[in-house]
Design a protein around this motif. Sequence first.
Motif: not given
Length: 249
Positions: A80, A76-77, A73
């Motif tokens: 971005y 992934k952030q 997680r």
Amino acid sequence: MHATDLAPSAPVLTLRQPWVRWQYALLTISALLLLWIFEQSDLDRQIALQLFDSELGIFPLRRNWFLEAVLHRGAKQATYILVAASLYLCWQGWKGRVDWLPPRNALLAAIGMVAIPVATSTIKLLTNRYCPWDIVDFGGYAPYLNLFAAAPQGMKAGQCFPAGHASTGFLWIVWAVALRPAGLRVARLGLLVALLAGGVLGTVRMLQGAHFLSHTLWTLWLAWALSVTLALLVRADLAPGRRAPAVSP
């Protein structure tokens, strides 16, 4: 006078150029190797078995805090944010404000960073492969399927191929192509970063039981193929070292 005004015009990228032909030849050979290795053997399941605890009936690292919170997680952030920053850099390059990133290469990098994960997600909808943790051998409900096999009648098709999380690392491969005018050393560094990022993120999901090795390797292949094809479509400047940043005395 702007530094790019002194740079010679780049040759138009076409299928006739040796670099493009060589890339597609390698892509073809590697695709055939992937099909031969993983469709003609049980290597995927054999590797997954080493990560699976048959006594407990689970992948022990599936709920590992570091793998899940940080490398799944959290990564992934972070991606971005990095992609957003890179898109701003691409905009500056497109406007001609970055000497070492020609406008067409900026366009290539911007499209590639978006297209690679989108293509990965789209292909997931068109294939039937299940995640390891969904397969009967690993405590799940579904059969192990070869790449071109159909899902059993009455069973929802799997959507685990290729590896989505690995694509957030391998999407940086497009920069290994876009950065060629800045010099081969810079381009190779970009490639190394992309391979490390995609390899680590793909390995994380393998350890958790979310993907087989072939899922990650095919994602790498897809990112590579899209990067080369997009470079051809936008006619990127791939002459190495033409726009290397000037060093002030």
